[in-house]
Design an enzyme around this catalytic site. Structure first.
Site, mmCIF file in Angstrom:
data_model
loop_
_atom_site.group_PDB
_atom_site.id
_atom_site.type_symbol
_atom_site.label_atom_id
_atom_site.label_comp_id
_atom_site.label_asym_id
_atom_site.label_seq_id
_atom_site.Cartn_x
_atom_site.Cartn_y
_atom_site.Cartn_z
ATOM 1 C CG ASP A 1 -2.123 0.919 1.034
ATOM 2 O OD1 ASP A 1 -1.914 2.105 0.684
ATOM 3 O OD2 ASP A 1 -3.261 0.472 1.225
ATOM 4 C CB SER B 1 -6.480 2.353 0.188
ATOM 5 O OG SER B 1 -5.138 2.764 0.237
ATOM 6 C CB THR C 1 -5.925 -2.657 0.804
ATOM 7 O OG1 THR C 1 -5.561 -1.287 0.617
ATOM 8 C CG2 THR C 1 -5.328 -3.510 -0.302
ATOM 9 C CG ASP D 1 -1.149 4.467 2.792
ATOM 10 O OD1 ASP D 1 -1.064 5.289 1.863
ATOM 11 O OD2 ASP D 1 -2.034 4.510 3.673
ATOM 12 C CG HIS E 1 -0.789 8.778 4.744
ATOM 13 N ND1 HIS E 1 -1.341 9.737 3.936
ATOM 14 C CD2 HIS E 1 -1.321 7.601 4.326
ATOM 15 C CE1 HIS E 1 -2.181 9.173 3.080
ATOM 16 N NE2 HIS E 1 -2.183 7.871 3.287
ATOM 17 C CG ASP F 1 -2.942 0.818 -2.612
ATOM 18 O OD1 ASP F 1 -1.746 1.174 -2.504
ATOM 19 O OD2 ASP F 1 -3.754 0.933 -1.679
ATOM 20 C CG HIS F 2 -2.384 4.731 -3.498
ATOM 21 N ND1 HIS F 2 -1.556 5.226 -2.501
ATOM 22 C CD2 HIS F 2 -3.394 4.092 -2.845
ATOM 23 C CE1 HIS F 2 -2.052 4.921 -1.328
ATOM 24 N NE2 HIS F 2 -3.166 4.219 -1.501
HETATM 25 ZN ZN LIG Z 1 -3.093 6.157 2.217
#
Ligand SMILES: [Zn+2]
Length: 362
Positions: free
Chosen positions: A43, A84, A137, A257, A261, A299-300
């Protein structure tokens, strides 16, 4: 069945008959059916996060074991930058949708996910994540809700899903709920053993296995999560092997992820290295057993992360972030096994679903 895949099976069967002195009926059994599919999602894991494994890891990264590489565009239906939920829906259900949505298309219609599609044709299925198992996710692979925050509903949908194995955090969504519903007994009614202390030799393929190991998300690597992700991935692979037949397993490194962040590079790199170790467990399995398609992707991207110079000094790296949010740079796809060549090129995230189904008898 895909012609190339048929040839692959024949070659593999011939190869294993010629080379194996010890007969191994389990291998042969798997080769007869559809390929196993293992999807590993980092993620927020863009190319710079992957690259971090090359500069901060002690060993050669397992990303190096892939020959078929692609790039995917992760935009959602309305936003250039996905969340997500929309990304998981694109990967798991094959359609781009709105940010925040899980398992519904852009018209709010429920659309089947890979777990539902593949269990219909006899696959065993599993989901593992380092977040709560009800987080966006993993939820994309078994639930349908209009808002990813509906984790009580997502937990209920998990109980009634097709999943045979799951591991992650999130007890708070299953017990001590505001609505008083007790989901652990419901899971047991559905043939799940909960947090069962088993090994490869003691697991029973007649049961399903649920592991809820934290109140919400799992601890971070910096907070001593240890080998949860590689170990439970290995346990899932042992379980599916014992069950026989084909399986689909999604494994998510959720906290790459979260760390991005926070713009916390030490945390993020520790999560990437743990994810890479898990990729190694999966690749060891796929190389040994054959007939297993492994796909590793993100996912990104999160954080607009870069491995920059340290104030102009080209001999050292300074990890830097451009944002506290997600970015929309293309993210890498690594594929290995039968049909892996289909994952080369530049395409959209929702094509992953269709590429997987085209290789699994659908
Ligand atoms: Zn995120």
């Amino acid at each position: 069945m895909n012609q190339l895949f048929k040839i692959f099976i024949i070659v593999l069967l011939t190869f294993s008959m010629v080379t194996s002195c010890v007969s191994n009926h389990q291998e042969a059994k798997v080769v007869e059916g559809n390929p196993n599919v293992i999807l590993l999602i980092g993620d927020g894991m863009g190319l710079s996060q992957v690259s971090a494994a090359y500069y901060y890891g002690k060993n050669e990264p397992n990303f190096n074991r892939f020959k078929e590489i692609g790039l995917i565009n992760t935009s959602s239906v309305k936003h250039k930058i996905t969340d997500s939920g929309a990304a998981a829906t694109a990967l798991a259900c094959g359609e781009k949708t709105y940010n925040g949505v899980i398992g519904l298309d852009k018209d709010s219609t429920e659309i089947p996910n890979l777990v539902e599609e593949l269990s219909l044709i006899g696959f065993s299925t599993g989901v593992i994540s380092t977040s709560s198992i009800t987080h966006a996710t993993p939820a994309g692979f078994y639930s349908h809700v209009w808002n990813r925050g509906m984790q009580y509903e997502i937990a209920e949908q998990l109980v009634n899903s097709e999943l045979d194995f799951f591991a992650g955090g999130g007890t708070k969504w299953f017990m001590d709920r505001e609505d008083g519903k007790l989901l652990i007994p419901e899971l047991e009614k559905n043939n799940f053993l909960i947090n069962s202390d088993i090994t490869a030799s003691t697991l029973d393929p007649n049961y399903k296995y649920a592991y809820l190991l934290a109140k919400d998300g799992m601890p971070s690597m910096l907070d001593d999560r240890g080998a949860f992700l590689p170990d439970y991935t290995k346990l899932a692979l042992d379980y599916f092997t014992k069950r026989g037949g084909s399986f689909f397993l999604m494994v998510e490194g959720s906290q790459i992820d979260w760390a991005a962040h926070d713009n916390n590079s030490d945390y993020m790199i520790a999560e990437v290295l743990d994810f890479d170790k898990t990729v190694g467990v999966v690749m060891d399995y796929a190389e040994l057993k054959g007939n297993t398609l492994v796909i590793v992707l993100a996912d990104h991207e999160t954080g607009g992360f870069a491995l920059g110079t340290n104030d102009g000094d080209y001999s050292t790296i300074k990890p830097v972030f451009a944002t506290y949010g997600h970015s929309t740079t293309l993210v890498p796809v690594f594929a290995y096994g039968p049909g892996a060549e289909n994952f080369k090129g530049v395409y959209d995230n929702n094509d992953i679903f269709h590429k997987i189904l085209s290789l699994t008898g659908n």
